[in-house]
Design an enzyme around this catalytic site. Structure first.
Site, PDB file in Angstrom:
ATOM      1  N   ILE A  43       7.475  -5.835  -7.200  1.00  0.00           N
ATOM      2  CA  ILE A  43       6.759  -5.897  -5.931  1.00  0.00           C
ATOM      3  C   ILE A  43       6.665  -4.508  -5.322  1.00  0.00           C
ATOM      4  O   ILE A  43       7.666  -3.778  -5.271  1.00  0.00           O
ATOM      5  CB  ILE A  43       7.513  -6.817  -4.949  1.00  0.00           C
ATOM      6  CG1 ILE A  43       7.748  -8.185  -5.592  1.00  0.00           C
ATOM      7  CG2 ILE A  43       6.749  -6.957  -3.644  1.00  0.00           C
ATOM      8  CD1 ILE A  43       8.808  -9.004  -4.902  1.00  0.00           C
ATOM      9  N   CYS A  44       5.474  -4.143  -4.882  1.00  0.00           N
ATOM     10  CA  CYS A  44       5.305  -2.863  -4.191  1.00  0.00           C
ATOM     11  C   CYS A  44       5.329  -3.133  -2.699  1.00  0.00           C
ATOM     12  O   CYS A  44       4.358  -3.638  -2.135  1.00  0.00           O
ATOM     13  CB  CYS A  44       3.992  -2.215  -4.584  1.00  0.00           C
ATOM     14  SG  CYS A  44       3.690  -0.676  -3.704  1.00  0.00           S
ATOM     15  N   LEU A  45       6.452  -2.864  -2.080  1.00  0.00           N
ATOM     16  CA  LEU A  45       6.598  -3.150  -0.661  1.00  0.00           C
ATOM     17  C   LEU A  45       7.508  -2.072  -0.082  1.00  0.00           C
ATOM     18  O   LEU A  45       8.589  -1.815  -0.610  1.00  0.00           O
ATOM     19  CB  LEU A  45       7.223  -4.546  -0.495  1.00  0.00           C
ATOM     20  CG  LEU A  45       7.306  -5.108   0.912  1.00  0.00           C
ATOM     21  CD1 LEU A  45       5.924  -5.250   1.519  1.00  0.00           C
ATOM     22  CD2 LEU A  45       7.994  -6.465   0.891  1.00  0.00           C
TER      23      LEU A  45
END
Lengths: 438, 155
Positions: free
Chosen positions: B86-88
């Site tokens: 996840i890119c967060l």
């Protein structure tokens, strides 16, 4: 700690000057000479100082009953791993100066319905340190040369340093355990011990314990408060918060600084964990009615809870005069002298009362600089390897027409190596006065 | 095994006693730092009606570093790649020790409701998303139905 500031820079610059006048070819050899034959005595004295500083650091991480400030201590309980990177001497001074809350023994749980007696029994049965078995299985750091057959001299040096460090950690752990034993035995004995906090003091401190929003443990009020949004944080959590490790800049156009080189590393200051404001810092307003231990004349065992609130301020003013035994804290007036209301608004990061995460890590700039030069050296090596592989293929194809090119390339590489080592020297020189002051 | 920090114990207790609607997090019996997580897709998103499985791990340095979270269910989203990563921002540089498992999972749920193709992790998905959003949303719905909707209404 620190190096011998007078001797070190002189001998270093001396060796630099004598080589600096040499021709390019010889100064490239200087580079290797520096790392292999460099005056051994100088190196050993430097590493000795480093070892001494390290030993002091670990020594400072032991909670000692006699080093008590307002019912708390100068060393952490041990909620987190003990590979701490803050300057223990700075933090100890700040605690004694009452600019940072002391490390209190935390309560795992807290219930307002607990009676005074219950609180006292609970606290007096708590050891000074967390069970260090929690982090017993420390992963052995791998050395890049572990798998090599032919190991460099530095490898053995590193191994030696590691062994010494392990020895220091073991010693620290042993002392923590021993202090716990002694402390709990003293607690059980009925004879009066002026170094131990009395029931009154303990109840006074812990009756209104509050939860630290980060470790979820309970601590006496007042806590440290974030400068920006006035949220509480215990000292043990505060010393954990630090700027990001040096890293390449994020490819965010907003963040790009045109003055930075494309391949440089950056490290942002720590943000407030609660409101994300930059330059995280805390302030601490010491309790007005508890003033015992270091920096005072009152032993924790002599503490009596003042019965009337008015006498508290007077008593505190009296005892505040005697901070003469610490030279470090002279610049800071004893905080009990002026009874100021608790602040409601935020304070700027450079305000004198604010302790930032960089303040307790004076070496952060040095660490960033050395990470940068490590990267620069790596990329110089990489381009040298790249260039030399080009030469080989070029050579076979076009014969010796490339001689000139190779020569100029070699010169360039020598130049680059020279530049880097000069940079490194500069840093080292900067480092020596800096580390001796901390 | 190493003792569990009080913070993790309390967070786990609070997750059980005061669960977040649309999110479950159950610690594994063998390792109390490892959680099986489900997140329901937000109702207004292409992931609505989907229930996504994730895994969450609390590293040794937690809460001083972010938990590691990964989607186990296949999902078509510009900020989640094939491996479920996840890119967060709050899982990386913007992590704060004042955040918790609860808040992180809520942020992930919010990410499902607000894909951000300008900061992609799955490049191909982001390109689709930007060139033909309607089609990308349709694909996301399709994948949700295919991989994330329980075949029988077991919930």
């Amino acid at each position: 700690m620190g190096n011998v500031p007078t001797k070190e820079p002189r001998s270093r610059s001396g060796s630099l000057n004598s080589h600096g006048t040499n021709t390019g070819g010889r100064s490239s050899r200087r580079n290797t000479a520096l790392s292999v034959f460099n005056p051994a005595s100088m190196k050993t004295s430097k590493s000795k100082d480093k070892l001494k500083a390290q030993a002091q650091h670990y020594n400072d991480l032991v909670v000692r009953v006699k080093e008590l400030v307002d019912g708390g201590f100068l060393a952490p309980y041990g909620t987190y791993k003990l590979d701490l990177d803050f300057s223990t001497s700075i933090v100890r001074d700040l605690i004694i100066a009452r600019r940072l809350a002391p490390f209190y023994t935390p309560l795992q749980d807290f219930d307002e319905s607990w009676s005074d007696k219950e609180i006292f029994i609970l606290i007096s049965q708590m050891p000074l340190h967390a069970d260090d078995d929690a982090f017993a299985e420390e992963e052995e750091e791998l050395d890049p040369e572990d798998h090599k057959i032919h190991r460099s001299l530095n490898y053995y040096k590193r191994q030696e340093q590691k062994a010494k460090k392990r020895e220091m950690i073991d010693k620290m752990k042993a002392e923590r355990r021993q202090n716990d034993l002694d402390y709990l035995t003293a607690r059980k004995s009925s004879t009066h011990n002026e170094d131990l906090s009395l029931q009154d003091l303990i109840i006074k401190l812990y009756k209104t314990a509050v939860e630290c929003p980060i470790c979820f443990l309970y601590f006496p009020e007042p806590m440290n408060y974030s400068r920006c949004c006035r949220q509480p944080i215990c000292t043990e959590c505060f010393v954990q918060i630090k700027r990001l490790e040096p890293h390449p800049p994020h490819d965010d156009p907003g963040q790009q600084d045109s003055s930075e080189l494309p391949h440089t590393l950056i490290s942002e200051c720590a943000n407030c964990p609660y409101c994300a404001t930059a330059d995280f810092g805390v302030t601490y307003d010491p309790p007005l009615d508890v003033h015992v231990g270091l920096g005072t004349t009152t032993k924790p065992g002599d503490y009596r809870e003042p019965t009337i609130v008015e006498t508290v301020a007077e008593g505190a003013t009296d005892s505040a005069v005697d901070s003469s035994d610490e030279t470090e804290t002279h610049s800071v007036p004893p905080p009990t002298r002026h009874v100021k209301p608790r602040r409601r608004s935020s304070i700027s990061a450079d305000s004198k009362s604010v302790i930032t995460t960089d303040f307790i890590r004076p070496d952060w700039e040095l660490k960033l600089a050395s990470a940068r030069s490590r990267l620069a050296r790596k990329s110089a090596t990489a381009s040298a390897i790249h260039a030399s592989s080009l030469i080989v293929t070029g050579d076979s194809a076009t014969g010796n027409g490339n001689r000139l090119f190779i020569d100029s390339l070699e010169d360039k590489m020598v130049e680059e190596a020279l530049r880097l080592s000069l940079l490194e020297e500069e840093e080292r020189q900067k480092k020596s006065p800096g580390s001796s002051s901390s | 095994m190493a003792a569990l920090p009080k913070r993790i114990i309390k967070e786990t207790q609070r997750l059980v006693s005061d669960p977040v609607p649309g999110i479950t997090a159950t610690p594994s019996e063998e390792n109390l730092r490892y959680f099986q997580v489900t997140i329901d897709g937000p109702s207004s998103s292409p992931y609505a009606k989907g229930r996504f499985d994730l895994e969450l791990f609390l590293p040794d340095d937690y809460p001083m570093c972010a938990p590691k979270v990964r989607f186990l269910t296949k999902i078509y989203h510009p900020n989640i790649d094939k491996l479920g990563r996840i890119c967060l921002d709050v899982l990386k540089d913007n992590w704060s020790p004042a955040l918790q498992i609860r808040t992180i999972l809520l942020s992930i749920q919010a990410l499902l409701g607000a894909p951000n193709p300008d900061d992609p992790l799955a490049n191909d998905v982001a390109v689709d998303w930007k060139s033909d959003e309607a089609k990308a949303i349709a694909t996301a719905k399709e994948w949700t139905e295919k991989y994330a909707v329980p075949s029988t209404d077991s919930s």
